[in-house]
Design a protein around this motif. Structure first.
Motif, PDB file in Angstrom:
ATOM      1  N   GLY A  56       0.830  -1.098  -0.031  1.00 34.62           N
ATOM      2  CA  GLY A  56       0.046   0.012   0.153  1.00 34.62           C
ATOM      3  C   GLY A  56       0.838   1.321  -0.042  1.00 34.62           C
ATOM      4  O   GLY A  56       0.643   2.020  -0.718  1.00 34.62           O
ATOM      5  N   GLN A  57       1.892   1.192   0.595  1.00 36.72           N
ATOM      6  CA  GLN A  57       2.739   2.381   0.708  1.00 36.72           C
ATOM      7  C   GLN A  57       3.581   2.562  -0.560  1.00 36.72           C
ATOM      8  O   GLN A  57       3.740   3.817  -0.961  1.00 36.72           O
ATOM      9  N   LEU A  76      -7.061  -4.693  -0.264  1.00 35.68           N
ATOM     10  CA  LEU A  76      -6.381  -5.483  -1.231  1.00 35.68           C
ATOM     11  C   LEU A  76      -5.035  -5.519  -1.129  1.00 35.68           C
ATOM     12  O   LEU A  76      -4.034  -6.666  -1.378  1.00 35.68           O
ATOM     13  N   ALA A  77      -4.354  -4.484  -0.524  1.00 37.61           N
ATOM     14  CA  ALA A  77      -2.859  -4.516  -0.183  1.00 37.61           C
ATOM     15  C   ALA A  77      -2.539  -4.839   1.164  1.00 37.61           C
ATOM     16  O   ALA A  77      -1.250  -5.037   1.387  1.00 37.61           O
ATOM     17  N   ARG A 117      -7.081  -3.360  -9.041  1.00 39.28           N
ATOM     18  CA  ARG A 117      -7.916  -4.360  -8.370  1.00 39.28           C
ATOM     19  C   ARG A 117      -7.526  -5.727  -8.568  1.00 39.28           C
ATOM     20  O   ARG A 117      -6.330  -6.092  -9.066  1.00 39.28           O
ATOM     21  N   ARG A 118      -8.215  -6.963  -8.528  1.00 35.11           N
ATOM     22  CA  ARG A 118      -7.766  -8.393  -8.309  1.00 35.11           C
ATOM     23  C   ARG A 118      -7.507  -8.600  -9.817  1.00 35.11           C
ATOM     24  O   ARG A 118      -8.480  -8.309 -10.743  1.00 35.11           O
ATOM     25  N   TYR A 826     -11.713   1.905  11.923  1.00 31.94           N
ATOM     26  CA  TYR A 826     -11.717   0.566  11.297  1.00 31.94           C
ATOM     27  C   TYR A 826     -12.142   0.411   9.611  1.00 31.94           C
ATOM     28  O   TYR A 826     -12.942   0.987   9.382  1.00 31.94           O
ATOM     29  N   LYS A 827     -10.811   0.192   9.162  1.00 32.41           N
ATOM     30  CA  LYS A 827     -11.063   0.121   7.507  1.00 32.41           C
ATOM     31  C   LYS A 827     -11.435  -1.101   7.036  1.00 32.41           C
ATOM     32  O   LYS A 827     -11.151  -2.357   7.480  1.00 32.41           O
ATOM     33  N   PHE A 828     -12.510  -1.120   6.047  1.00 33.86           N
ATOM     34  CA  PHE A 828     -12.995  -2.275   5.420  1.00 33.86           C
ATOM     35  C   PHE A 828     -11.995  -2.734   4.088  1.00 33.86           C
ATOM     36  O   PHE A 828     -11.343  -1.984   3.750  1.00 33.86           O
TER      37      PHE A 828
END
Length: 828
Positions: A56-57, A76-77, A117-118, A826-828
């Motif tokens: 992500g970073q 995702l990351a 995305r995936r 809280y992140k989804f």
């Protein structure tokens, strides 16, 4: 209570539901075009210096380095790492390396941005790290990255707030600061007032529940998503209380902004940029508790609304409530935001949405606390002193409806249409200390006067902006042009009602016992002021490139301005004849703009800019007449630097502003009928100063936004004006994510210094001073898991007592004591 009967009332949730249903219904017919037929331009080479680390970073670092607008769902990351990316290469090659082995791919969107995305059609990417990255879709006019959410950065790749062109900070020949989402969250900047108090070069002077924002001694114009708006001109809409839940970033231009704002203030402009939907499901929920029994809850959810992802939606909702350090004062806030985007075609994006905010304040203030007793001695009242009665009320409701159409042509030109309707209502019942004249006894507190009134206000603003921008060829080189037009209509009214016939209700009181004044009924109307302001303009700008190192920006704006006011007064309960007056009619006002940027080398650029000033005054003189418009010019020279591939931006600027019809408080004049202060015009005023800023990543994991400003304004007799504004300011905000085993912890804080200020009190002829003062804040955030984080923010660490407003209403306002917020997200 008197209101403008102009529009139907629509509940925000219902309005959002209508928008979602309408666009979603149309969306199922929208073409589900493929997003993988065009590829990134491999010929574009950039230097990348990204160390191995969390995916992500590194995605955020890649977006900054490549200039790509990239969004992705943090989940995702989560838990994935990314190899190092070093060397000179194309964006495509860099993306391949960043995503190697992740099982993810980059896909394009119709607005020219990208999402992660995936991967499709890859059986096991972890076993095939060298497999070619799937094709990346790019629109013909792919803009540089302007979205700050998810970037992790305290800077931005580009902004169009000054010229409508997506230019980097280095390419923009004006002073610019962008307070992005990461800084807003790190420093717990909950309102626009919080943001601008942390912005270099901005003075936030609090009157009461209202705050005046100035730069270089001048007020700032307002824009939302780049569209000028007059909605904050109304006493029914206090901009400082605007919640930051809805916005991705705040772009602040310092210096004259007349190209995009017809009433271009010499101070500049504030551009509020809304959050946008994401292609994949993402979001977060959060709760917080703070000092003085405050609490907050929030939810922010975004997702695609059809299988193809050509329709996307986002909903934000929040609630906050709690007390204050001020006696008998409490405030609540409710916010709702809904937006839907639909890709009508590969190159056409339709967006529509609604914003709603209700702010309710009990024990609300109008006016300030007294500075001096009748004998000339200082009042030295408790920090918690409330200058209004416990039942004083200030409730505001704001609703914004907007529709945007954005089309990219095959020749790289772009057409954008923005329309907005904004309604504001203020309910205000008040019992406020009357500071004109000061007659309070120092020994007993008697002799005070409280004015009791009902003072509602409403306004409706309609705004439309249309512009086109794109490249063109001339003499074998490529240049950029912008052509546009906008329209603003602002209708407002405010009124006063009293317990008494034909008179304001002013009651004697001991200022230590304001609760002794009971809330009465207000059966007798006294006055009503209804006005309409219209601004129309056409504008154009060119960015010419005579050779690679030189950019010449020239532009002009023609503005038409009309302001009419109707005043009604009541005698013995009977409505008198309306009296119409004109506050100004200006036609085809010519406002030129010119700027030059010269690239000294790959890192540094020198620039200069010139702008004429035309700004209709809203301030009124002692006769309750609007002062003639300000006219003048703004000249600025500076140097800007872009370092580490755009991760860090620096600037230094010197400026001079000359103006006629500058305004300053009129000494010894009582408030006007609506309770506002009277001003007087000043000719030949001159403002000079300099500023330096730095924003972005100083080292891996270390973000900073800082600026030092000097600005002084003198009249034509070389007498200093605006003595209640500091001449010198330092703003610093920073955060640092610890390395290695401590990487779950981020620490930081902020510092705000300003030089001394003073104010000559109207009736005592005594001067109040505040010396230079420094405020310090601290922050820490700990990531319990990739989804859950806990954060702590402390404001005014040393618990300094200070003025956050001095002299605006012949008194003072005290700033916040030491306080803290503890939040969980809280992140989804």
């Amino acid at each position: 209570m008197s209101h403008l009967s102009i529009r139907p009332r629509i509940k925000p949730v219902a309005a959002a539901a209508l928008i979602l249903c309408a666009l979603s219904g149309a969306a199922w017919q929208a073409p589900a075009f493929a997003a993988d037929t065009a590829v990134l331009n491999d010929a574009t080479q950039r230097r990348y210096d990204i160390a191995s680390g969390p995916l992500g970073q590194n995605l955020s670092a890649f977006a900054l380095a490549s200039g790509i607008a990239l969004s992705f769902e943090p989940a995702l990351a989560a838990g994935k790492t990314s190899p190092a990316v070093n060397g000179v290469m194309s964006a495509r090659a860099a993306a391949e390396r960043v995503l190697a082995g992740s099982g993810l791919e980059i896909a394009g969107r119709a607005d020219g941005s990208f999402t992660v995305r995936r991967a499709t059609g890859v059986a096991n990417t972890s076993e095939a790290p060298n497999q070619a990255l799937p094709a990346v879709t790019v629109n013909a006019d792919s803009e540089r990255s302007t979205v700050t959410e998810g970037s992790g950065s305290y800077t931005t790749r580009a902004t169009g707030a000054a010229t409508r062109m997506a230019l980097s900070l280095r390419e923009t020949p004006q002073s610019v600061s962008v307070i992005g989402r990461q800084q807003i969250e790190d420093q717990n900047l909950m309102s626009l007032n919080d943001v601008l108090r942390m912005t270099p070069g901005i003075v936030a002077d609090r009157l009461d529940e209202r705050v005046t924002f100035t730069s270089r001694g001048f007020s700032l114009n307002s824009m939302i998503d780049g569209v000028p708006t007059l909605s904050f001109n109304s006493v029914a809409a206090e901009s400082s209380q605007l919640s930051m839940q809805v916005y991705d970033r705040v772009e602040v231009i310092r210096g004259a902004s007349g190209l995009l704002n017809g009433s271009g203030s010499p101070g500049g402009s504030i551009n509020l940029v809304r959050k946008r939907p994401t292609a994949e499901f993402s979001g977060h929920v959060g709760v917080g508790v703070g000092s003085w029994s405050r609490y907050s809850t929030e939810a922010d959810l975004s997702t695609k609304l059809n299988e193809a992802g050509t329709v996307r939606g986002r909903v934000v909702a929040s609630h906050a409530d709690g007390n204050s350090f001020v006696d008998n004062k409490k405030q609540s806030e409710d916010v709702f935001y809904g937006i839907v985007e639909a890709d009508l075609s590969r190159n056409t994006l339709l967006s529509a949405g609604v914003e709603y905010q209700r702010t309710a304040i009990k024990g609300a203030n109008f006016g300030q606390s007294p500075l001096f007793y009748s004998d000339g001695s200082r009042t030295n009242l408790p920090r918690s002193f409330n200058s209004s009665t416990p039942w004083s009320t200030w409730n505001m409701d704001t609703q914004r409806y907007f529709v945007n159409l954005d089309h990219h042509f095959d020749n790289d030109w772009r057409l954008k249409v923005d329309a907005a309707l904004i309604t504001n209502d203020r309910e205000r019942y008040s019992g406020d200390i009357w500071l004109y004249p000061g007659n309070i006894n120092s020994a007993t507190g008697n002799g005070g006067v409280v004015q009791v009134a009902n003072n509602p206000a409403t306004s409706v603003t309609r705004a439309l902006d249309v512009y086109a921008t794109g490249p063109f060829s001339l003499f074998g080189r490529t240049h950029t042009a912008v052509l546009g037009a906008n329209y603003n209509r602002y209708a407002y009214d405010y009124s006063n009602s009293s317990r008494l016939v034909n008179a304001f209700d002013r009651q004697a009181v001991n200022i230590s016992n304001l609760g002794a004044i009971a809330q009465p009924d207000f059966p007798y109307p006294l006055n009503k002021f209804s006005g309409v302001t219209e601004e129309k303009a056409v504008y154009g700008a060119l960015r010419l490139k005579p050779f690679d190192a030189l950019s010449v920006l020239v532009g002009t704006r023609f503005s038409w301005y009309d302001n009419d006011l109707v005043t009604r007064t009541w005698t013995n309960g009977t409505n008198g004849r309306p009296v119409a007056s004109s506050a100004g009619h200006e036609h085809a006002i010519f406002t030129p703009y010119a700027g030059i940027v010269y690239d000294i080398n790959d890192t540094w650029s020198a620039y200069s800019s010139y702008t004429d000033i035309f700004q209709p005054n809203t301030a009124r003189n002692a006769n309750n007449e609007t002062i003639e418009p300000r006219r003048g010019n703004n000249l600025e020279f500076g140097v800007k630097g872009e370092h580490m591939g755009g991760k860090l931006n620096t600037s230094f600027a010197v400026f001079e502003v000359r103006e006629d019809n500058a305004v300053e408080l009129a000494p010894g004049v009582a408030p006007l009928p609506d309770g506002s202060a009277a001003y007087r015009a000043v000719k030949g005023a001159r403002t000079r100063g300099f500023e330096t800023t730095i924003s972005g990543e100083l080292a891996r994991g270390w973000q900073v936004m800082a600026g030092y400003t000097y600005s002084a304004k003198f009249n034509n007799k070389s007498v200093l004006m605006n003595t209640n504004y500091p001449q010198r300011m330092l703003r610093v905000a920073t955060s640092y994510r610890l390395p290695g085993a401590l990487s779950k912890l981020t620490v930081g804080g902020n510092l705000s210094y300003q030089s001394g200020i003073s104010y000559l009190e109207t009736y005592s002829a005594q001067t109040a001073y505040q010396g230079g003062m420094t405020l310090i804040g601290l922050m820490a955030r700990y990531e319990v898991s990739p989804q859950l984080s806990l954060s702590l923010n402390v404001e005014n660490l040393t618990d300094k007592t200070y003025y956050t407003g001095l002299g605006g209403y012949n008194g003072y306002t005290v700033g916040n004591p030491r306080n803290a917020w503890l939040k969980a997200n809280y992140k989804f």
